[in-house]
Structures are given as C-alpha cells and as structure tokens.
Scaffold this motif. Structure first.
Motif, PDB file in Angstrom:
ATOM      1  N   PRO A 113       2.475   1.541 -10.049  1.00  0.00           N
ATOM      2  CA  PRO A 113       1.315   0.826 -10.572  1.00  0.00           C
ATOM      3  C   PRO A 113       1.081  -0.420  -9.713  1.00  0.00           C
ATOM      4  N   PRO A 114      -0.175  -0.783  -9.410  1.00  0.00           N
ATOM      5  CA  PRO A 114      -0.465  -1.890  -8.485  1.00  0.00           C
ATOM      6  C   PRO A 114       0.251  -3.198  -8.818  1.00  0.00           C
ATOM      7  N   HIS A 115       0.231  -3.632 -10.088  1.00  0.00           N
ATOM      8  CA  HIS A 115       0.869  -4.894 -10.445  1.00  0.00           C
ATOM      9  C   HIS A 115       2.388  -4.818 -10.257  1.00  0.00           C
ATOM     10  N   ILE A 116       2.970  -3.659 -10.553  1.00  0.00           N
ATOM     11  CA  ILE A 116       4.417  -3.491 -10.377  1.00  0.00           C
ATOM     12  C   ILE A 116       4.759  -3.488  -8.885  1.00  0.00           C
ATOM     13  N   ALA A 117       3.902  -2.879  -8.078  1.00  0.00           N
ATOM     14  CA  ALA A 117       4.120  -2.843  -6.628  1.00  0.00           C
ATOM     15  C   ALA A 117       4.100  -4.248  -6.042  1.00  0.00           C
ATOM     16  N   THR A 118       3.121  -5.056  -6.465  1.00  0.00           N
ATOM     17  CA  THR A 118       3.020  -6.432  -5.966  1.00  0.00           C
ATOM     18  C   THR A 118       4.257  -7.246  -6.325  1.00  0.00           C
ATOM     19  N   ALA A 119       4.662  -7.167  -7.590  1.00  0.00           N
ATOM     20  CA  ALA A 119       5.815  -7.936  -8.063  1.00  0.00           C
ATOM     21  C   ALA A 119       7.107  -7.479  -7.400  1.00  0.00           C
ATOM     22  N   THR A 120       7.302  -6.170  -7.309  1.00  0.00           N
ATOM     23  CA  THR A 120       8.523  -5.617  -6.719  1.00  0.00           C
ATOM     24  C   THR A 120       8.578  -5.899  -5.220  1.00  0.00           C
ATOM     25  N   SER A 121       7.421  -5.875  -4.569  1.00  0.00           N
ATOM     26  CA  SER A 121       7.351  -6.205  -3.147  1.00  0.00           C
ATOM     27  C   SER A 121       7.841  -7.622  -2.901  1.00  0.00           C
ATOM     28  N   MET A 122       7.435  -8.566  -3.723  1.00  0.00           N
ATOM     29  CA  MET A 122       7.865  -9.956  -3.537  1.00  0.00           C
ATOM     30  C   MET A 122       9.375 -10.096  -3.732  1.00  0.00           C
ATOM     31  N   PHE A 123       9.943  -9.324  -4.658  1.00  0.00           N
ATOM     32  CA  PHE A 123      11.393  -9.356  -4.865  1.00  0.00           C
ATOM     33  C   PHE A 123      12.130  -8.806  -3.644  1.00  0.00           C
ATOM     34  N   ALA A 124      11.665  -7.669  -3.121  1.00  0.00           N
ATOM     35  CA  ALA A 124      12.298  -7.077  -1.937  1.00  0.00           C
ATOM     36  C   ALA A 124      12.139  -8.000  -0.730  1.00  0.00           C
ATOM     37  N   ILE A 125      10.961  -8.617  -0.603  1.00  0.00           N
ATOM     38  CA  ILE A 125      10.720  -9.561   0.487  1.00  0.00           C
ATOM     39  C   ILE A 125      11.659 -10.756   0.374  1.00  0.00           C
ATOM     40  N   MET A 126      11.919 -11.209  -0.845  1.00  0.00           N
ATOM     41  CA  MET A 126      12.828 -12.334  -1.049  1.00  0.00           C
ATOM     42  C   MET A 126      14.211 -12.035  -0.472  1.00  0.00           C
ATOM     43  N   LEU A 127      14.735 -10.854  -0.769  1.00  0.00           N
ATOM     44  CA  LEU A 127      16.059 -10.489  -0.275  1.00  0.00           C
ATOM     45  C   LEU A 127      16.059 -10.363   1.254  1.00  0.00           C
ATOM     46  N   SER A 128      15.015  -9.761   1.782  1.00  0.00           N
ATOM     47  CA  SER A 128      14.914  -9.588   3.231  1.00  0.00           C
ATOM     48  C   SER A 128      14.676 -10.920   3.930  1.00  0.00           C
ATOM     49  N   PRO A 134       0.811  -1.226   0.000  1.00  0.00           N
ATOM     50  CA  PRO A 134       0.000   0.000   0.000  1.00  0.00           C
ATOM     51  C   PRO A 134       0.839   1.268   0.000  1.00  0.00           C
ATOM     52  N   THR A 135       2.007   1.227   0.643  1.00  0.00           N
ATOM     53  CA  THR A 135       2.899   2.398   0.622  1.00  0.00           C
ATOM     54  C   THR A 135       3.366   2.680  -0.799  1.00  0.00           C
ATOM     55  N   MET A 136       3.743   1.625  -1.516  1.00  0.00           N
ATOM     56  CA  MET A 136       4.226   1.794  -2.882  1.00  0.00           C
ATOM     57  C   MET A 136       3.134   2.307  -3.805  1.00  0.00           C
ATOM     58  N   VAL A 137       1.909   1.801  -3.631  1.00  0.00           N
ATOM     59  CA  VAL A 137       0.812   2.180  -4.516  1.00  0.00           C
ATOM     60  C   VAL A 137       0.266   3.565  -4.175  1.00  0.00           C
ATOM     61  N   LEU A 138       0.017   3.807  -2.876  1.00  0.00           N
ATOM     62  CA  LEU A 138      -0.702   5.013  -2.463  1.00  0.00           C
ATOM     63  C   LEU A 138       0.206   6.217  -2.243  1.00  0.00           C
ATOM     64  N   LEU A 139       1.432   5.998  -1.790  1.00  0.00           N
ATOM     65  CA  LEU A 139       2.308   7.117  -1.461  1.00  0.00           C
ATOM     66  C   LEU A 139       3.497   7.270  -2.410  1.00  0.00           C
ATOM     67  N   LEU A 140       3.881   6.175  -3.105  1.00  0.00           N
ATOM     68  CA  LEU A 140       5.020   6.242  -4.021  1.00  0.00           C
ATOM     69  C   LEU A 140       4.599   6.134  -5.477  1.00  0.00           C
ATOM     70  N   THR A 141       3.297   6.048  -5.739  1.00  0.00           N
ATOM     71  CA  THR A 141       2.681   6.043  -7.085  1.00  0.00           C
ATOM     72  C   THR A 141       3.115   4.873  -7.973  1.00  0.00           C
TER      73      THR A 141
END
Length: 267
Positions: free
Chosen positions: A189-204, A180-187
């Motif tokens: 696109p929803p599908h890109i936010a979901t995909a990028t979130s999973m990548f960042a989560i993978m590293l973390s 929601p931070t990526m979509v609502l505050l960092l603009t």
C-alpha cells in the motif's frame, strides 16, 4: 557574524524543506538538499554527498519516529531490505570519491529528471502477476485500517542493494527507486511503502554516513544547521502525508526539479 547567522538560517531552512518533501514521498531529502549545496558552496562532490548523507540519516530517524506512531512501518520487511542496502551503501560511499564535479552535475541532473518524471506521471496501480509472492504481511495501523499484501522478498532485497548503492553514491535517500518498486511491483500500500522506505533508508543511511565520516567527507559545520531542520521537516512531512494527498505540491516540486536538473546538466 551577520553573514554566519544568515548562512545558518539558510541551511536550517534548506534542511527543513528537504526533510519535509523527502518525508512526504519517502524519497529522502537529498534531491532537494544537494542542488542547494551545489549552488551555495564550491565544495568537492564527495563533501556535498557525504554531508547530505549525514543529514539524510537524521531526517530518516525523524520520519521513522513519526510513521511509527502511525503504525505504518513494516519493520520486518524494512529490515530485510536494509540487509542488502547496507553493503550497497558502503560501496557507493567509496566510489563517490571518484566523481569529478562535471560528471557529478550531469549524473545528478539526470537523476533529478528521473525523479521529476516519477512524481509527475507515476502510476498508481501495481503490476499483477509480476513474481510469485514468497511472503505475506498483515497488520493494522493506528487508524484501525487493516493492511494485507504479499510480495517476492528476494526481488525486493535485490532492488534494495541498488538503492543503497545509489543512495550513498549520490547522497540521496534512494526512495525514488525503492518506493515505486514496493508499490508497483511488490504490491505494498502506498502509505506503508513510504513509511517502510524511510525506515530502511534510516538503517542504510547510518552505515553510509559512517562510511563517509571515515573517508572524511562530512562538512560538520554545515550539517550542524541542516540536521535540525531535516528533523523538524521529517516530522511535519510525515504528518502531512497522513492527512493530505499533496498532489499539487508534488507537481510543483517536479517542475522545479526539472528546471534545476537542466541547469545542473549544463553547468
């Protein structure tokens, strides 16, 4: 042997469900997996958290692979976010050992409630003029759709630290904060936010998993059957997310999570 086989099948199905739903919304599958593990097994909170984190790592790998084929992962932004998610995940893993069962049930129940509210009522339009952008990203996905957006990288990285901390502390993906931070505050696109979130989560999640392994908080026999299901579910979820809005599924899921959260809080 029959009980072991039935138990193994349950774990595989739980992993699949967690991977599927977590991949669709970019939240990770811990919010599905942990309630099941709490009700099925009488383990200390840190063992459930550590096991969930290890399976989450497998799920995030699977989802990232699938989203990468769709060319929807903003690898550059995800790497920057993971830079602060990693130290947050280490701190969260250490503090997870201080949880008592009752405190963990209440905290996780409240967390499930917040996820449910997000799934039911999440806004779709980003906030305008929140922060002045510091970086602009532009790329084309596998369907030929051009994505262009600008955001404040420093704010995104700050939120990522909190995301990594909660992810490792509770054994969840942390996407409920990041997406929601990526979509609502960092603009994003929803599908890109979901995909990028999973990548960042993978590293973390990799670092969080290593931290929990060092602390002896991973139930390997359970993870052995949960992980293949999570990998399969991650692949399926990413494919469904690309084709269907899945709003009805998410609303049913949200109502179910509210009921589970209430049961956990008063457990």
């Amino acid at each position: 042997m029959e009980i072991l086989s039935l138990d193994s099948l349950w774990l595989f199905l739980i992993g699949t469900l967690a991977g599927f739903t977590g991949s669709i919304v970019g939240l990770g599958g811990g919010f599905i997996m942990i309630p099941f593990l709490i009700y099925l097994y009488d383990y200390q909170p840190e063992l459930i958290i550590g096991t969930s984190m290890a399976v989450l790592f497998i799920n995030s790998i699977s989802s990232t692979i699938a989203y990468s084929k769709q060319k929807k992962v903003d690898f550059q932004s995800g790497a920057w976010f993971a830079l602060l998610m990693v130290p947050g995940s280490i701190i969260g893993a250490i503090l997870a050992e201080s949880f008592t069962s009752k405190v963990f049930y209440v905290v996780f129940g409240l967390f499930l409630m917040s996820i449910s509210i997000f799934l039911l009522f999440k806004p779709t339009k980003p906030a305008r003029n929140f922060l002045s952008p510091t970086v602009t990203r532009e790329f084309t996905d596998a369907t030929g759709t051009l994505h262009k957006y600008s955001f404040h990288r420093g704010f995104g990285m700050s939120v990522s630290f909190v995301t990594g901390f909660l992810s490792s502390l509770l054994g969840i993906g942390g996407g409920s904060i990041l997406v929601p931070t990526m979509v609502l505050l960092l603009t994003f696109p929803p599908h890109i936010a979901t995909a990028t979130s999973m990548f960042a989560i993978m590293l973390s999640a990799f670092v969080g998993t290593i931290s929990h392994i060092v602390l002896g908080n991973v139930l390997w026999l359970k993870a052995l059957f949960l992980a293949p299901g999570a990998f399969l579910g991650g692949q399926l979820g990413a494919r469904v997310a690309a084709r269907l809005p899945a709003k009805t599924l998410l609303r049913i899921l949200a109502v179910t999570l509210i009921l589970v959260a209430i049961r956990l809080i008063f457990k």
